[in-house]
Design an enzyme around this catalytic site. Structure first.
Site, short mmCIF file in Angstrom:
data_model
loop_
_atom_site.label_atom_id
_atom_site.label_comp_id
_atom_site.label_asym_id
_atom_site.label_seq_id
_atom_site.Cartn_x
_atom_site.Cartn_y
_atom_site.Cartn_z
N ASP A 1 45.25 -4.02 63.81
CA ASP A 1 44.71 -5.34 63.45
C ASP A 1 43.48 -5.55 64.35
O ASP A 1 43.53 -6.33 65.30
CB ASP A 1 45.81 -6.38 63.73
CG ASP A 1 45.44 -7.78 63.30
OD1 ASP A 1 44.88 -7.95 62.21
OD2 ASP A 1 45.71 -8.71 64.08
N CYS B 1 41.44 -10.47 59.49
CA CYS B 1 41.33 -11.84 58.95
C CYS B 1 39.88 -12.04 58.52
O CYS B 1 39.29 -13.09 58.76
CB CYS B 1 41.80 -12.89 59.94
SG CYS B 1 41.02 -12.82 61.53
N ASP C 1 45.48 -3.57 74.41
CA ASP C 1 44.34 -4.46 74.19
C ASP C 1 43.38 -4.28 75.36
O ASP C 1 43.77 -3.86 76.44
CB ASP C 1 44.76 -5.93 74.08
CG ASP C 1 43.76 -6.74 73.26
OD1 ASP C 1 44.03 -7.03 72.08
OD2 ASP C 1 42.68 -7.06 73.80
N1 SAM Z 1 47.12 -8.49 66.45
C1 SAM Z 1 46.78 -9.67 67.22
C2 SAM Z 1 47.76 -10.77 66.89
O1 SAM Z 1 48.33 -10.78 65.80
O2 SAM Z 1 47.97 -11.65 67.71
C3 SAM Z 1 45.35 -10.09 67.00
C4 SAM Z 1 44.37 -8.99 67.34
S1 SAM Z 1 42.69 -9.51 67.37
C5 SAM Z 1 42.30 -9.60 65.71
C6 SAM Z 1 41.88 -8.06 67.88
C7 SAM Z 1 42.13 -7.66 69.32
O3 SAM Z 1 41.60 -6.35 69.49
C8 SAM Z 1 41.45 -8.53 70.37
O4 SAM Z 1 42.41 -9.07 71.23
C9 SAM Z 1 40.55 -7.55 71.12
O5 SAM Z 1 40.52 -7.81 72.51
C10 SAM Z 1 41.22 -6.23 70.84
N2 SAM Z 1 40.37 -5.02 70.95
C11 SAM Z 1 39.07 -4.89 70.64
N3 SAM Z 1 38.66 -3.62 70.86
C12 SAM Z 1 39.74 -2.94 71.30
C13 SAM Z 1 39.96 -1.58 71.69
N4 SAM Z 1 38.98 -0.69 71.67
N5 SAM Z 1 41.20 -1.22 72.08
C14 SAM Z 1 42.21 -2.14 72.10
N6 SAM Z 1 42.05 -3.43 71.75
C15 SAM Z 1 40.83 -3.82 71.36
#
Ligand code: SAM
Length: 466
Positions: free
Chosen positions: A305, A359, A258
């Protein structure tokens, strides 16, 4: 005063707390109070929808002299009411210029919400199957306890256990201190909506996780057997990671990435509380994670996700009904990232199975992203049919959309969600030929286990129904 101006004045008065609709209608001096009252009530009922349509059509930006409350009344009449009464006055030609765009935005909103009738756009709160009526789902954390022990604990606290539900209707009917086992997911308990368990000692101790049912599907459908190497590409705050770890029985490895340091910090706390020991957390951009890095050579499963508009999130629907539709610019930016992330994930050489989830209710973030990625690798990957009895499927804009899952408070008693399970069709080059051609001859029991598990995930609802 003309009807529309009077209705706009009442709406403005209600908003600035000058009085109730009834009081302001009676004190307005407008002769036909019944007509005025009905128009104000109807406009108010569709207020969030009208705000969304007016904003996305850019009506107030284009017509500087048109005040917001009057715009709302006029757009109500034009799109949802019986058309302009008494000729519509001087605003009729003005609205006429924007009619096509306003209609198109209303149609777009319906597509995003997955509904076909205007009434279905009404604030989710006021309808059966609304966000506020989604049950409280409790995922038992099998790394720390088992379902029977948690059930016994609740029974000792005065809750009455009704066994496994046989249908969504059983879930809908839950009341008071009753609880059930979900009809589909094996370790998911279901309590009446609004049951607050945040202070419960078993929650505090990590014995159960408060996680919406739709959000439990991605890890279950990934069906990675214990011992697997898995990438959780956008992992924080970690609910799905902890579920993955439980399904792996803490055997194998989860590489969780993340970008957000704060979210990673709370994820570390969540994972520790849940007893997860098979996860390597990294503050890294998933797009920069190299598929050729030898550390990921055995990664056969990826859960993606990514960040999304969250237009299906229950909290958003409850706090800001109607505000779930993101602007076109935001959608474009999010979908761009989601496409890059999915394309990137599909380049991991040993990848066999991937779950893509959001979501969001928006086609641009869901079916469109999946279609783009599959088109990038023609014939190499396919959509896997899962949970045949799940009632809400992908939008038919994507070939094979019927294999994808959608979820919503109305159709599945969950938050809004989208899930696609993608599997490699061709044999990955990193898998040895002998293993690929003759799995039955290999001494490792892993392939058999995998097959059984996937079969269970794909067909779980055939036997249990939803
Ligand atoms: N899968 C998680 C859960 O079930 O608790 C929720 C994930 S949330 C929808 C999306 C996440 O993607 C966020 O925490 C965000 O910081 C992260 N994110 C956004 N861009 C990213 C990237 N380029 N690489 C890794 N993580 C990223």
């Amino acid at each position: 005063m003309a009807l529309y101006a009077a209705a706009a004045a009442v709406l403005a008065g209600v908003e600035s707390r000058q009085g109730s609709i009834k009081g302001l209608v009676y004190s307005s001096g407008f002769q036909n109070v019944k007509q005025l009252y009905a128009l104000v009530c109807e406009t108010q009922r569709y207020s969030a929808v009208l705000d969304a349509v007016i904003a996305s059509a850019g009506l107030l930006r284009a017509e500087k002299k048109l005040r917001p409350h009057l715009a709302k009344v006029l757009v109500y009449e034009l799109l949802l009411g019986k058309g302009f009464r008494g000729g519509g006055g001087r605003w009729k030609p003005v609205l006429g210029r924007h009619q096509a765009r306003l209609k198109a935005e209303l149609a777009r909103l319906k597509v995003h919400r997955g509904v076909s009738r205007n009434e279905d756009l009404l604030e989710v709160e006021s309808r059966p199957g609304s966000a506020s009526q989604v049950p409280r789902f409790v995922r038992v954390n099998t790394l720390k306890t088992c379902c029977d022990d948690v059930v016994d604990y609740f029974k000792r606290q005065g809750f009455s256990y009704q066994g496994r539900a046989s249908s969504l209707d059983d879930l809908r009917a839950l009341k008071g201190k009753h609880f059930l086992l979900d009809p589909l997911l094996p370790e998911l308990l279901v309590f009446p909506a609004q049951t607050d368990l945040h202070e419960h000692p078993l929650y505090q101790a990590g014995h159960f996780i408060l996680q919406d049912k739709a959000s439990c599907l991605p890890a279950m459908l990934l069906a990675a057997p214990p011992g697997s190497h898995v990438i959780d590409a956008c992992a924080a705050p970690g609910n799905k990671t902890s579920h993955l770890a439980a399904l792996l029985k803490n055997q194998g490895k989860i590489f969780a990435f993340d970008l957000d340091a704060k979210r990673l910090a709370s994820m570390a706390t969540l994972l520790a509380r849940a007893g997860v020991s098979c996860c390597e957390l990294a503050k890294e951009d998933f797009l920069a994670v190299s598929p050729s890095d030898p550390r990921y050579r055995q990664v056969r499963y990826i859960l993606l996700d990514p960040s999304c508009s969250g237009s299906g999130m229950l909290t958003r629907q409850l706090e800001e009904p109607g505000a779930g539709t993101p602007s076109k610019e935001r959608l474009r930016a999010l979908a761009g990232f989601q496409q890059r992330a999915l394309r990137h994930a599909l380049t991991f050489p040993s990848l066999q199975r991937l779950v893509y989830s959001t979501c969001s209710l928006c086609q641009e973030e869901n079916e469109d992203v999946v279609r783009d990625a599959l088109q990038q690798h023609p014939g190499a990957f396919r959509l896997v049919p899962v949970l045949p009895s799940w009632p809400h499927r992908g939008l038919s804009t994507l070939p094979g959309a019927e294999h994808c899952l959608r979820a919503s408070p109305e159709t599945t008693l969950t938050g809004g969600f989208f899930i696609a399970v993608i599997e490699r069709v061709e044999v990955p080059s990193s898998v040895s030929q002998a293993e690929a051609l003759a799995p039955a001859l290999t001494t490792s029991p892993a392939p058999k286990r995998k097959k059984r598990r996937r079969k269970a995930a794909a067909g779980a609802s055939t036997s249990l129904g939803t």
